[in-house]
Design an enzyme around this catalytic site. Structure first.
Site: not given
Length: 89
Positions: A14-15
């Site tokens: 993810h980020a």
């Protein structure tokens, strides 16, 4: 050159992990691609990496081509392993 990794982080890529990977690849001159599900994106593009939606348990391949490809792949591998994102296949 290329290396494959199994993503072991419970949340996948993810980020935060995407940012770590992009940051590790950006200083190098070599072209670098991340391939997942037969789709390749530039590993120096945060949006490209995040758009892949890589889940836990996925196998990804990182390929590099250029003057410093070996150093780039070693750095990416170091980040994946030391940050608990995955393991080398």
């Amino acid at each position: 050159m290329e290396k494959s990794f199994k993503i072991t982080a419970s949340e996948g890529i993810h980020a935060r992990p995407a940012t770590l990977l992009v940051s590790s690849a950006t200083p190098y001159k070599a072209d670098v691609q991340l391939t997942y599900n037969n789709k390749s994106v530039n590993l120096k593009s945060i949006m490209g990496v995040m758009a892949q939606g890589i889940p836990a348990g996925a196998v990804v391949t990182i390929s590099a081509e250029g003057p410093d490809e070996a150093e780039l792949l070693n750095k990416v591998e170091e980040v994946i392993v030391t940050q608990g994102l995955g393991e080398k296949c």
